[in-house]
Enzyme design. Structure first.
Site, PDB file in Angstrom:
ATOM      1  CD  GLU A  79      -3.053  -1.044   2.209  1.00  0.00           C
ATOM      2  OE1 GLU A  79      -4.085  -1.728   2.063  1.00  0.00           O
ATOM      3  OE2 GLU A  79      -2.850  -0.322   3.209  1.00  0.00           O
TER       4      GLU A  79
ATOM      5  CD  GLU B 135      -4.120  -5.778   3.036  1.00  0.00           C
ATOM      6  OE1 GLU B 135      -5.004  -5.119   3.645  1.00  0.00           O
ATOM      7  OE2 GLU B 135      -2.905  -5.511   3.094  1.00  0.00           O
TER       8      GLU B 135
END
Length: 503
Positions: free
Chosen positions: A173, A292
């Site tokens: 991320e 995710e």
């Protein structure tokens, strides 16, 4: 009663499912590792300190690959702290979750645990506070047979054979301002390209995942993906996607429509990948790693309080969402969406696996382990969703929600297991008020018979499982019949259904 119609034929193929689509994720966060999978001294633990009951529950889910060790955690992780004699390992501040990391479990311990649950590791490297050399050192430690500094270090640590980790994530991320070492899209694109190039010099057989957007709501999406791939296209194999959903508005009908948003997100990422492919005149496809995904919102206020008022603890109870039945329905809907894109999604990780937004919970301080509501749709998909995804032609009644229009009452996909000569239909009735009859034309499946119809349903959409018992669990249904190639199934309102036919 309303009817939906579906045609399923073995000739209408999307792709064979990569089993890694049923992967999961263990981060050094909260009680996922410590007081989760690892509890030395507990009567329920084995000689290595791993909870035996947790191992058995993970085996029930049949998880083939597990992402590790993060997550936000990885962006300030020093992997060297977690190898060598346990008594010599330092405690570190985990900046991501304002916790103390004791480093009692590192790559070698986690690799040992993964063998116990029959899973491979999907390893993430720190591209937040570290970079190319550290990623290469970790790869050398894990995968090189011996005769070099870091491979010999592994052997000295008692692990003679290399771990041979195949899939590696280039950070986590990095588009997120919350990330330690957050980067612009150009900064990340360059370091991803150079790290990937160097890592493949060490081990050309590995597969590399570049960080995509942290969600479709990020202001840089999808320019982030386009820019990163502009740099790294020739050296990486996957782009990652992350997405969580919640129901803070307490609007169940709209909550169950959010899998439509997921489908839009996936299509947008595929289009972006293919734009860069065309721009580069490349023959190579970039695949998707949806590493995710889940429902996550129940614990947000509690988590903020712990990190603000009770920081710097080992294994604080963070992200401990206790899931409702409606959460299980959306997890099922998300699984169906992932399956429908099996031609491009080759890896997916339910985030996470134990205690932290997870299907498996252990009570605090060594208590019992139990299954959350979301355990069952994932278990069914992992068990029966192996094979070729067939393109279902569905004609379903529609409804509108507060934020979505023309939402299909029935979402469904069919999986053909050629080896077993079985077809499994996964179907969710996301109409929260009405039962729907699903009429499936499967006349191409000659000499097939109905094997079973499994249903997950409950009158109370907010009901939860607990250590005291399971309110939500699968049952056999007698609401399906099969005659002359027509499969007729009554799908209860707000239900998850697994309908299996075979020879």
């Amino acid at each position: 009663m309303k009817k939906a119609r579906m045609t399923v034929d073995k000739d209408y193929k999307i792709a064979e499912i990569d089993k890694r689509i049923y992967g999961s994720f263990v981060e050094h966060l909260g009680r996922a590792v410590y007081d989760g999978l690892y509890q030395p001294g507990n009567s329920k633990s084995d000689e290595d300190g791993f909870r035996k009951d947790v191992i058995e529950l993970v085996k029930e889910l049949n998880v083939p690959i597990i992402r590790y060790p993060g997550g936000n955690f990885v962006s300030n992780y020093f992997w060297e702290d977690g190898v060598g004699p346990v008594e010599d390992r330092p405690r570190r501040l985990d900046l991501a979750w304002k916790s103390i990391e004791p480093n009692q479990v590192g790559i070698n311990e986690f690799a040992k645990w993964c063998k116990k649950v029959n899973a491979e590791i999907m390893m993430a490297v720190n591209l937040g506070t570290r970079g190319i050399s550290d990623a290469c050192n970790l790869l050398e430690y894990c995968n090189h047979p011996g005769g070099s500094k870091y491979s010999d270090m592994r052997i000295k640590h008692g692990v003679k054979e290399p771990h041979n980790i195949k899939v590696w994530c280039l950070g986590n991320e990095m588009d997120g301002p919350w990330q330690v070492g957050h980067k612009t899209m150009d900064e990340y694109g360059r370091i991803a390209e150079e790290t990937a190039r160097a890592m493949k010099m060490i081990d050309p057989s590995i597969e590399l995942v570049a960080c995509g957007s942290s969600s479709k709501d990020m202001p840089t999406f999808p320019q982030w993906e386009a820019t990163v791939l502009d740099y790294a296209y020739d050296y990486v194999d996957y782009i990652s996607l992350h997405q969580y959903y919640g129901n803070k508005e307490n609007d169940t009908a709209d909550f169950l429509a959010k899998s439509d948003d997921l489908d839009d997100f996936i299509r947008s990422v595929i289009a972006t990948c293919d734009y860069i492919k065309a721009k580069k005149r490349s023959k190579k496809d970039i695949y998707l790693s949806f590493d995710e995904w889940n429902v996550w919102y129940h614990s947000n206020n509690e988590d903020a309080n712990i990190m603000q008022n009770e920081p710097w603890r080992i294994a604080p109870p963070l992200l401990e969402d206790i899931y409702t039945f409606e959460d299980a329905l959306l997890v099922g809907l998300m699984l169906i969406t992932l399956m429908k894109h099996a031609d491009r999604i080759k890896i997916a990780c339910l985030a996470q696996l134990i205690n932290v937004i997870a299907p498996i919970v252990t009570e605090r301080n060594g208590g019992a382990a139990w299954r959350q509501t979301i355990f069952y749709p994932f278990m069914h998909a992992s068990k029966y969703g192996r094979g070729i995804v067939l393109q279902p032609v569905i004609n379903s009644p529609l409804h509108d929600t507060s934020k979505h229009e023309d939402v299909t009452d029935i979402e469904s996909v069919a999986i053909y297991n050629e080896e077993k000569e079985e077809v499994t239909i996964f179907a969710v009735n996301r109409n929260i008020h009405e039962d729907i009859v699903l009429v499936s034309d499967v006349r191409g499946m000659k000499d097939y018979r109905l094997l079973e119809h499994i249903v997950l349903e409950h009158q109370d959409l907010k009901i939860r499982n607990s250590v005291n018992g399971e309110e939500v669990y699968p049952k056999n249904s007698d609401k399906s019949s099969f005659d002359d190639g027509i499969l007729t199934s009554m799908l209860r309102r707000a239900s998850w259904n697994v309908i299996r036919i075979g020879k």
